[in-house]
Scaffold this motif. Structure first.
Motif: not given
Ligand SMILES: [Zn+2]
Length: 810
Positions: A600, A571-572, A21-23, A575
């Motif tokens: 997200e 954030h990461e 899940h790249p931001s 996830h």
């Molecule tokens: Zn993300």
């Protein structure tokens, strides 16, 4: 591999690895904030963030309420040990010492990767063959879907790691083999999802209308639909063959595109005079030239070089050059990008959709492209006036700055793409006394991570136990510690429920935090092994990894995180926690395997903790307190006459929060550029339209129209839009966010609603935290995501909090 893997696999090349899940924000470009990712809701960095809000008129009200939050910290300070150390396996209570499942091994060789992959494929093919040999009369959930789901579960245990080597292995031959193996898996995924004999049995089972538990019913429905979406609704013949050919080619394109991004290794040589303005520690870390480059240093396009350059280099010509070269760093991807959008459109039309966007959005929360276009259009309209206002203020600052430097002749009344990070940073420093370097001193990577893990412990009822030294040998199946990590820098944690939650094992968490040659260049979370319930009813526990690129520590300073990096990390990690605490029956729905326009939201919601004064205080720890060596180094450094407080002072927090929404319209307009470009290339009126679409021009022209910042098109006759190929660096659109980038913005509607409704008043409310864990995170994708939201909020989600946070309500 089974349907589900298939579905996953197909996503993974055709669409995207569900685990990554790249931001948002694209690698390159970006106008956005120096806070790189700001986040309010944010997110991204590479993926990173986004903040919303803005609009000057409203800021003052918001500020008042935010500043009202600044209560004196309960944490006091002052010793080296005031940050509670992480528990290590040796120190942990006995119940946390022996995980019931060994961690995965990272002992593959290039040869074994390929061999293992072939075995996995063969096993899956056998399962599918057995299913295909049933009769339609006898087909049922138990003999069709279930064996394939179990195979899929088991495949996830090995396949994700096989693919993971290409992102993290220090050994190029392993990375290459991993890429090759993934290609085999992707090809097999396509072969499988195109199997009519298997589809016939799934179709027959679905017509049985058996009474199933909700998660199994969802598995059946999603997988049935997946075959249809992959062409089995198209009668066998040339059309279907063509569809299959397109999928194969798209898979190859995806892999090649990402490989080019990963292995991008360009750079530029500059003299120190040209780099005037860059902080010394950045300069010290650059490669020094020899021979013809004697006296110069080499800037790469990796984040730790690129962003400081764009923020601090005083010379506009240098920033311009770096900006343009960065946009052009992956030009071999240009034809691949174009080919992908043309092929996607053709494939969607074969299936009977009007375009690729309609195909992609149908099974998302948004359901139709119109919903997405309306949302993006509305947001653009609301943000546009704020963007113009922000540019005019920044332009004034630029004029002043050039005047102060005696360069007023250079002022041409334009605000360029390569000006933004520089003047945005300057404005924050001047008008908001915001000194990111100073703030970063309070966020050394190690103590910040510990602080974050403690937040998750308290909020969700977890316990993190770091596994080091002999404990690694002890829990390793081979008794060798080096076999359970892929690189010596990797940190490993066992994760447990705390006593109140029952003290059970949750899974493994890995942190791989610093750049290396050949390593994935952004910040992302990767699932290494999914969780699920196996055939014998026993839980299999997940393993998840954060892969980031924070600067390395030096003898004088630990790795210090800018506030935007603090947000990215949280954030990461969000996830990662989603991936860890999920408890589903099938791996297909595990953790972050939700619809793309929801995934997200949980991490974006958590970013709010990094904007809450009490939490920032708790996370902070001035680096001079972390070791006697750092203390001495800090005291030696020139700008440190006063002894710093151990925790970040209230004033710095207050400045940070005041500045949160500065130039936010521009930041969000940049996100809108990505989202609207994505929809534009995937929503052509006809196939002929996409074939003749000039992608590069569309990318640069939309950027100008939406963000209003000038690029090189204003030079010369004003008609040259082909000054760079930013789309070639836009990994999201090839890596699974096609017709999906909007999700970074729209999922903020959900994240804002959840935060404001449940957590804003008391972010560390343990009851609500556990309710969130069990109602939202634990569910993964095992039920309709809208239902999950309704369960948690007690009503349908609303956009009110989102626009309020943006300062755009009413
Ligand atoms: Zn993300």
């Amino acid at each position: 591999m089974t349907v589900s893997t298939l579905v996953l696999r197909i996503r993974s090349s055709f669409q995207y690895p569900p685990t990554l899940h790249p931001s948002p924000i694209s690698s390159s470009s970006i106008l956005a904030s120096p806070r790189l990712l700001k986040l309010a809701f944010t997110a991204a960095f590479l993926f990173v963030s986004i903040t919303l809000i803005l609009a000057s008129g409203r800021i003052s009200t918001r500020l008042t309420s935010l500043v009202g939050h600044l209560t004196p910290s309960k944490l006091s300070s002052a010793t080296f040990t005031s940050v509670r150390p992480l528990t290590t396996a040796t120190m942990a209570p006995a119940r946390y010492r022996n995980p019931p499942q060994a961690p995965p091994k990272f002992t593959a060789t290039p040869g074994s990767l390929i061999e293992d992959t072939k075995k996995l494929i063969e096993r899956s093919r056998n399962v599918q063959d057995a299913v295909a040999n049933l009769t339609k009369d006898s087909a049922s959930f138990d003999n069709v879907l279930l064996p394939m789901a179990h195979d899929d579960n088991e495949m996830g245990i090995e396949a994700h790691i096989i693919g993971f080597y290409q992102a993290v292995s220090p050994d190029k031959s392993l990375r290459d083999a991993s890429t090759d193996a993934e290609k085999l898996l992707d090809d097999f995924g396509i072969e499988s999802i195109m199997r009519e004999d298997v589809f016939n049995m799934v179709d027959a089972a679905s017509k049985k209308d058996e009474k199933l538990d909700p998660e199994s019913a969802r598995l059946l429905e999603k997988n049935h639909k997946a075959y249809i979406r992959n062409g089995l609704g198209v009668p066998a013949g040339p059309k279907r063959d063509r569809f299959k050919e397109i999928k194969k080619r798209l898979s190859e394109i995806g892999i090649q595109f990402q490989k080019t991004l990963n292995e991008e290794n360009g750079g530029l040589w500059f003299t120190l005079e040209e780099l005037d303005g860059l902080p010394k520690d950045i300069l010290d870390n650059l490669e020094k030239g020899q021979g013809e480059n004697e006296g110069k240093v080499r800037l790469t396009f990796k984040y730790p070089d690129y962003f400081p350059t764009m923020k601090y280099a005083k010379r506009a010509d240098v920033r311009q050059k770096v900006f343009l070269e960065n946009e052009n760093k992956c030009n071999s991807n240009v034809p691949l990008f174009r080919e992908a959008i043309v092929l996607r459109d053709e494939a969607a039309r074969i299936l009977g959709y009007e375009n690729h966007a309609q195909f992609r959005i149908e099974d998302k929360m948004a359901k139709t492209p119109k919903t997405v276009d309306d949302f993006l259009g509305d947001l653009r309209e609301r943000l546009a006036p704020g963007g113009v206002q922000e540019i005019s203020k920044l332009l004034k600052l630029k004029e002043e700055d050039l005047k102060n430097r005696g360069q007023e002749k250079e002022f041409d009344n334009r605000y360029y793409l390569w000006d933004h990070r520089f003047y945005d940073r300057l404005m924050l420093e001047k008008d908001y006394s915001l000194d990111h370097e100073k703030i970063a001193e309070y966020f050394p990577l190690g103590t910040t991570i510990r602080g974050m893990l403690h937040i998750f412990e308290e909020l969700f009822g977890l316990a993190f136990v770091e596994i080091t030294g002999e404990d690694r040998d002890r829990i390793s199946e081979t008794k060798k510690s080096s076999d359970i990590v892929w690189h010596e820098d990797v940190q490993l944690f066992s994760v447990w429920d705390d006593e109140g939650e029952g003290s059970g094992f949750v899974g493994y968490l890995y942190l791989d935090l610093h750049p290396r040659e050949g390593k994935y260049g952004h910040a992302a979370n990767f699932n290494l092994q999914p969780g699920y319930i196996n055939e014998n009813g026993k839980r299999r526990y997940p393993a998840t990894a954060l892969v980031c690129n924070f600067s390395k520590p030096t003898p004088k300073k630990p790795s210090l995180l800018k506030h935007d990096e603090v947000v990215t990390l949280f954030h990461e990690l969000g996830h990662g926690i989603h991936d860890l605490v999920s408890r589903t029956t099938y791996s297909q729905f595990h953790g972050t395997n939700t619809v793309r326009d929801f995934v997200e939201a949980p991490s974006q919601m958590l970013e709010n903790w990094c904007w809450t004064p009490s939490q920032l205080k708790a996370l902070s720890h001035h680096y001079s307190y972390t070791s006697p060596e750092y203390k001495a180094a800090y005291e030696e450094s020139a700008d440190s006459k006063d002894k710093p407080e151990e925790r970040i002072p209230d004033e710095l927090i207050s400045n940070l929060i005041k500045a949160k929404h500065v130039n936010d319209a521009l930041f969000n307009l940049r996100q809108l550029h990505f989202g609207i470009f994505d929809m534009t290339v995937h929503e052509p009126k006809s196939h002929a339209d996409v074939e003749k679409l000039d992608v590069t021009e569309t990318y640069n022209r939309l950027r100008k129209e939406i963000s209003k910042l000038d690029g090189p098109e204003v030079f010369g006759d004003g008609k040259n839009w082909k000054w760079a190929n930013g789309e070639a660096t836009f990994g999201h659109l090839i890596g699974g966010y096609d017709a999906g980038y909007y999700g970074y913005l729209s999922s903020q509607v959900y994240s804002a609603d959840m935060f404001y409704t449940v957590f804003k008043a008391d972010p560390m409310n343990a009851t609500e935290g556990r309710r969130y864990r069990h109602t939202v995170l634990e569910r993964g994708g095992s039920q309709d995501e809208m239902q999950t939201l309704v369960d948690f909020l007690g009503r349908k989600p609303s956009t009110e909090a989102f626009y309020k946070e943006l300062g755009l309500s009413g």
